[in-house]
Design a protein around this motif. Sequence first.
Motif, PDB file in Angstrom:
ATOM      1  N   ALA A 225     -10.217 -20.795  -8.198  1.00  0.00           N
ATOM      2  CA  ALA A 225     -10.942 -19.543  -7.984  1.00  0.00           C
ATOM      3  C   ALA A 225      -9.985 -18.484  -7.467  1.00  0.00           C
ATOM      4  O   ALA A 225      -8.913 -18.795  -6.928  1.00  0.00           O
ATOM      5  N   LEU A 226     -10.374 -17.215  -7.663  1.00  0.00           N
ATOM      6  CA  LEU A 226      -9.609 -16.103  -7.107  1.00  0.00           C
ATOM      7  C   LEU A 226      -9.942 -15.954  -5.628  1.00  0.00           C
ATOM      8  O   LEU A 226     -11.112 -15.995  -5.235  1.00  0.00           O
ATOM      9  N   SER A 227      -8.927 -15.772  -4.813  1.00  0.00           N
ATOM     10  CA  SER A 227      -9.133 -15.580  -3.373  1.00  0.00           C
ATOM     11  C   SER A 227      -8.251 -14.441  -2.902  1.00  0.00           C
ATOM     12  O   SER A 227      -7.122 -14.262  -3.375  1.00  0.00           O
ATOM     13  N   ASP A 228      -8.777 -13.663  -1.985  1.00  0.00           N
ATOM     14  CA  ASP A 228      -8.059 -12.511  -1.446  1.00  0.00           C
ATOM     15  C   ASP A 228      -6.884 -12.983  -0.606  1.00  0.00           C
ATOM     16  O   ASP A 228      -6.998 -13.927   0.181  1.00  0.00           O
ATOM     17  N   LEU A 229      -5.731 -12.330  -0.794  1.00  0.00           N
ATOM     18  CA  LEU A 229      -4.565 -12.680   0.013  1.00  0.00           C
ATOM     19  C   LEU A 229      -4.819 -12.275   1.465  1.00  0.00           C
ATOM     20  O   LEU A 229      -5.164 -11.123   1.739  1.00  0.00           O
ATOM     21  N   PRO A 230      -4.646 -13.182   2.423  1.00  0.00           N
ATOM     22  CA  PRO A 230      -4.902 -12.811   3.822  1.00  0.00           C
ATOM     23  C   PRO A 230      -3.957 -11.742   4.339  1.00  0.00           C
ATOM     24  O   PRO A 230      -4.328 -10.913   5.151  1.00  0.00           O
ATOM     25  N   THR A 231      -2.722 -11.758   3.845  1.00  0.00           N
ATOM     26  CA  THR A 231      -1.739 -10.747   4.232  1.00  0.00           C
ATOM     27  C   THR A 231      -1.272 -10.037   2.977  1.00  0.00           C
ATOM     28  O   THR A 231      -0.684 -10.654   2.084  1.00  0.00           O
ATOM     29  N   GLN A 232      -1.549  -8.749   2.894  1.00  0.00           N
ATOM     30  CA  GLN A 232      -1.212  -7.987   1.712  1.00  0.00           C
ATOM     31  C   GLN A 232       0.263  -7.593   1.715  1.00  0.00           C
ATOM     32  O   GLN A 232       0.888  -7.466   2.774  1.00  0.00           O
ATOM     33  N   PRO A 233       0.864  -7.410   0.531  1.00  0.00           N
ATOM     34  CA  PRO A 233       2.275  -6.999   0.447  1.00  0.00           C
ATOM     35  C   PRO A 233       2.461  -5.570   0.941  1.00  0.00           C
ATOM     36  O   PRO A 233       1.492  -4.882   1.273  1.00  0.00           O
ATOM     37  N   PRO A 234       3.708  -5.082   0.985  1.00  0.00           N
ATOM     38  CA  PRO A 234       3.961  -3.729   1.492  1.00  0.00           C
ATOM     39  C   PRO A 234       3.241  -2.649   0.692  1.00  0.00           C
ATOM     40  O   PRO A 234       2.733  -2.875  -0.412  1.00  0.00           O
ATOM     41  N   GLY A 235       3.244  -1.447   1.260  1.00  0.00           N
ATOM     42  CA  GLY A 235       2.491  -0.347   0.675  1.00  0.00           C
ATOM     43  C   GLY A 235       2.990   0.082  -0.687  1.00  0.00           C
ATOM     44  O   GLY A 235       2.198   0.567  -1.510  1.00  0.00           O
ATOM     45  N   ASN A 236       4.303  -0.057  -0.973  1.00  0.00           N
ATOM     46  CA  ASN A 236       4.786   0.360  -2.284  1.00  0.00           C
ATOM     47  C   ASN A 236       4.208  -0.507  -3.396  1.00  0.00           C
ATOM     48  O   ASN A 236       3.928  -0.020  -4.502  1.00  0.00           O
ATOM     49  N   LEU A 237       3.998  -1.788  -3.123  1.00  0.00           N
ATOM     50  CA  LEU A 237       3.376  -2.656  -4.125  1.00  0.00           C
ATOM     51  C   LEU A 237       1.895  -2.330  -4.287  1.00  0.00           C
ATOM     52  O   LEU A 237       1.364  -2.347  -5.408  1.00  0.00           O
ATOM     53  N   ILE A 238       1.224  -2.026  -3.179  1.00  0.00           N
ATOM     54  CA  ILE A 238      -0.179  -1.609  -3.265  1.00  0.00           C
ATOM     55  C   ILE A 238      -0.298  -0.306  -4.054  1.00  0.00           C
ATOM     56  O   ILE A 238      -1.215  -0.133  -4.876  1.00  0.00           O
TER      57      ILE A 238
END
Length: 462
Positions: A225-238
């Motif tokens: 299943a798809l699960s949200d990453l608990p820690t998101q990557p840096p802002g440039n990747l977002i």
Amino acid sequence: MKTTFKILAAAVSMGVALTAGAVGQTQPAGSISELLNRVRSDAREASQENQARLREFQSSTNQQQALLSQARGEMAALERQAATLTAQFENNQLEIDVLATELRQRQGAFGELFGAARQAAGEFAAIINASLVSAQFPGRAEALETLATNRTLPTRSELDFIWRRAIDEMIGQQSVVTFDSMVTGIGNGQPVPVTRVGPFIAFTSYNNNQRFARWKENDTTGAWALSDLPTQPPGNLIAAASTLFNADPDEIVMGVVDPSRGALLDIYKDVPDLKERINQSGMVGLVIIGLLAISASFGLFRMFALLSTQAAVNGQKRKSKAGKGNPLGRVMMAYEAAKDKDVETMELKLDEAILQESPKLEFGLNFLKLAAGIAPLLGLLGTVTGMIKTFTQITLFGTGDPKIMAGGISEALMTTVLGLIAAIPLLFIHSFAQSFARGVQQVLEEQAAGMVARHAEERGQG
């Protein structure tokens, strides 16, 4: 005769004592005959009670014996049934072996071929389950899993599942699509838009915010299943994900690709954030941060005060009337007070007035300079203490596990970084504040020199 009576009385008394617990408390006997009658009556009652207990025990024993016989009969029947089932199982197993041998003989070369097909179906089913494309098309591997576990010969349509799923996987891996899907951790149990970049990455759009998700297997149920990453990557990747999500279908934009299919993005959960970095620096790091906060606040306050003073001095230059609210006004008041003096006395009075204003203008600048010098020294102190901890860990536990040494090394590096971060802005603040103070002093000296020149000119003309 008296002796015989005493012995009989003692015996009777002993009998009464032995039966006292059974018959309870009674009134004292009025005569020997009455006492003997009571003893006989109690003895009969005790005998009857014992006989009743014996009969009850014998009845219970007979009942238990009947239950035991019944249980033994049931056990014997079950043993006979088990023997029958065992024989039947052995016969069935022999028949299965015979049929399996006959099946292998009839299959011939097709048996090895279909065995290879089943193995390929099982391996490809595992690949499809782990593919991010399955988030868009769930249940694609069910037919392959059935084919891999089926003991009968596969049909033509079942064999076609292998190459059809392979083509579907290739088509899915080359596409960038957006679809609705359930994502664990966001959406409150409702499907959310999910953008998939081939088999590499997937990110969601929830409340106009892009968040990366990972296609992973549940450790408990084994379901993917798809699960949200608990820690998101840096802002440039977002930001790159947001640009890709809002791009037109024919527009070419820069995107993000994780060749490890989510493993690299998942590493960000182990990357310490700012708070964790500061905690790694220990007590020395907190001291440096406190020094930076106090010194920077004081430095900014002094810069604001000096700018206000400079503005007041510039305003005073355009006025002929002296005011007490700025340094130039107070110097002009000193000039007005010494107008009747000679030139040298006037010059001394003005120099005195300027010297009185200089400490006010330079107040706190030495503290800023000292703080800017102490900050890197504190960082060096933290570096030394961190390395001491590292060498202590090496002495105690060796160098087999690098994580043991990570704490001391992190403290050494973070304190150095914090010391430089504190020193650099403090040096800038000190430099700007000092330039503002010198600018005001220069204006005071220029105005004082002009006052002396005018005074000398007036005295010469006079």
